[in-house]
Design a protein around this motif. Sequence first.
Motif, short mmCIF file in Angstrom:
data_model
loop_
_atom_site.label_atom_id
_atom_site.label_comp_id
_atom_site.label_asym_id
_atom_site.label_seq_id
_atom_site.Cartn_x
_atom_site.Cartn_y
_atom_site.Cartn_z
N HIS A 89 2.88 7.59 1.55
CA HIS A 89 2.67 8.62 2.57
C HIS A 89 3.60 8.35 3.75
CE1 HIS A 89 0.55 10.72 5.85
NE2 HIS A 89 -0.06 11.43 4.93
N PRO A 90 4.11 9.38 4.42
CA PRO A 90 5.03 9.16 5.56
C PRO A 90 4.47 8.25 6.64
CG PRO A 90 5.06 11.46 4.90
CD PRO A 90 3.98 10.81 4.09
N ASP A 91 3.17 8.32 6.91
CA ASP A 91 2.58 7.44 7.94
C ASP A 91 2.67 5.98 7.53
OD1 ASP A 91 2.01 9.70 9.36
OD2 ASP A 91 -0.16 9.64 9.04
N VAL A 92 2.55 5.72 6.24
CA VAL A 92 2.63 4.34 5.75
C VAL A 92 4.08 3.85 5.80
CG1 VAL A 92 2.21 2.84 3.76
CG2 VAL A 92 0.58 4.65 4.32
N LEU A 93 5.00 4.71 5.43
CA LEU A 93 6.42 4.33 5.51
C LEU A 93 6.81 4.01 6.95
CD1 LEU A 93 7.91 7.01 3.09
CD2 LEU A 93 7.79 4.54 2.68
N THR B 298 3.04 -9.76 6.55
CA THR B 298 4.14 -9.05 5.90
C THR B 298 3.57 -7.86 5.15
OG1 THR B 298 5.35 -11.14 5.61
CG2 THR B 298 6.07 -9.26 4.29
N SER B 299 4.12 -6.69 5.40
CA SER B 299 3.59 -5.48 4.75
C SER B 299 4.70 -4.72 4.05
CB SER B 299 2.91 -4.59 5.78
OG SER B 299 3.81 -4.20 6.80
N TYR B 300 4.35 -4.18 2.91
CA TYR B 300 5.28 -3.40 2.09
C TYR B 300 4.68 -2.03 1.79
CZ TYR B 300 8.67 -7.01 0.78
OH TYR B 300 9.67 -7.95 0.78
N ALA B 301 5.50 -1.01 1.95
CA ALA B 301 5.17 0.32 1.44
C ALA B 301 6.00 0.55 0.19
CB ALA B 301 5.51 1.39 2.47
N VAL B 302 5.36 1.09 -0.85
CA VAL B 302 6.13 1.52 -2.01
C VAL B 302 6.88 2.79 -1.63
CG1 VAL B 302 4.71 0.45 -3.81
CG2 VAL B 302 4.03 2.66 -2.86
N ALA B 303 7.96 3.07 -2.33
CA ALA B 303 8.84 4.18 -1.96
C ALA B 303 8.13 5.53 -1.99
CB ALA B 303 10.05 4.20 -2.88
N ASN B 304 7.07 5.64 -2.80
CA ASN B 304 6.34 6.89 -2.93
C ASN B 304 5.21 7.02 -1.91
OD1 ASN B 304 5.54 4.72 -5.02
ND2 ASN B 304 3.63 5.89 -4.79
N GLY C 250 0.81 -1.20 0.00
CA GLY C 250 0.00 0.00 0.00
C GLY C 250 0.84 1.26 0.00
N ASP C 251 0.12 2.40 -0.04
CA ASP C 251 0.84 3.69 -0.10
C ASP C 251 0.18 4.82 0.66
OD1 ASP C 251 -1.33 3.94 -2.06
OD2 ASP C 251 -0.28 5.73 -2.78
N MET C 252 -1.08 4.67 1.08
CA MET C 252 -1.78 5.81 1.67
C MET C 252 -2.46 5.43 2.99
SD MET C 252 -1.34 8.62 -0.03
CE MET C 252 -2.72 9.74 0.24
N PRO C 253 -2.95 6.43 3.75
CA PRO C 253 -3.56 6.13 5.04
C PRO C 253 -4.69 5.11 5.01
CG PRO C 253 -3.08 8.47 4.93
CD PRO C 253 -2.76 7.90 3.56
N ASN C 254 -5.43 5.03 3.91
CA ASN C 254 -6.50 4.03 3.86
C ASN C 254 -5.97 2.60 3.79
OD1 ASN C 254 -5.63 4.41 1.13
ND2 ASN C 254 -7.57 3.62 0.37
#
Length: 292
Positions: A262-266, A254-260, A240-244
Amino acid sequence: MGDHGAVTSATQHPRTPDATLAAPAPRLIATDLDGTLLRDDKTVSARTIAALADAEAAGIEVFFVTGRPARWMDVVAAHTAGHGMAICANGAAVYDLHRGRRLLAAYPLDPRDALAVIAALRTAVPGTAFAVELTGGFAYEPDYPPYAPAPDAVVAPVEDLLDGGRRGQPVLKLLAKHPSIDPDVFLRTARAVAGEHAEITRSSPSALLEISGAGVSKATTLARCCADLGISAEEVVAFGDMPNDLAMLSWAGTSYAVANAHPDVLAATTHRTVANEEDGVARVIERILAAR
């Protein structure tokens, strides 16, 4: 759908991507679409199409878990190798994309709760306009600027639009949009004044809030679907990438954030992958399959 499993909001500390290979063998991949699986031009790259097909050929379930409504799922429907399951509207609905976008389950927002949220936001953030995503279509207020042309949409005051829910057409999502407020401030304010009535989140770079029934999220519905399949949270890899996406990413083993992202997701995810424009999801799927 069956009862959902336990969904937690615990934040896990980042680890290196290679730690994924020490986790239980993945049985299900759950991926967000916009900003995560899709390129910025809303297309699915050839590399991603191949990775999804290879995952399903290897016996790994693939679920698209998105804030999008079913009417916007054509972008991936042609690229599902097997079942074509989609959790839409941030968990409010489950569709089978291979059977004419057949609705399998809905977890609607009670119109009374929607009205309470609307009243609170109109007081706290004047200038907010509203739209309603129903199982049967889209409707919005005259002051609400739709993301894309919606020639079949009903345009009326939101109180009238919510009558559709009272008449038996489930309200999947209430949308609240403001022309100028900071998106994260808008989200914090809405949760403070109306969070008791609904689940409030955001996925757009603009000040657009997505409001679902209380307790309804990508995580709760994904947990229900996984329970029906006999798949545990530890056997799920989520992107994922965003707060939702936060609830889903916290629930998955196991969870992955894409590099782009949102800071909360990272900050909340266990792993990183490269940006959506660089096929971050596909690269992880390729590594998962290579390790099997």
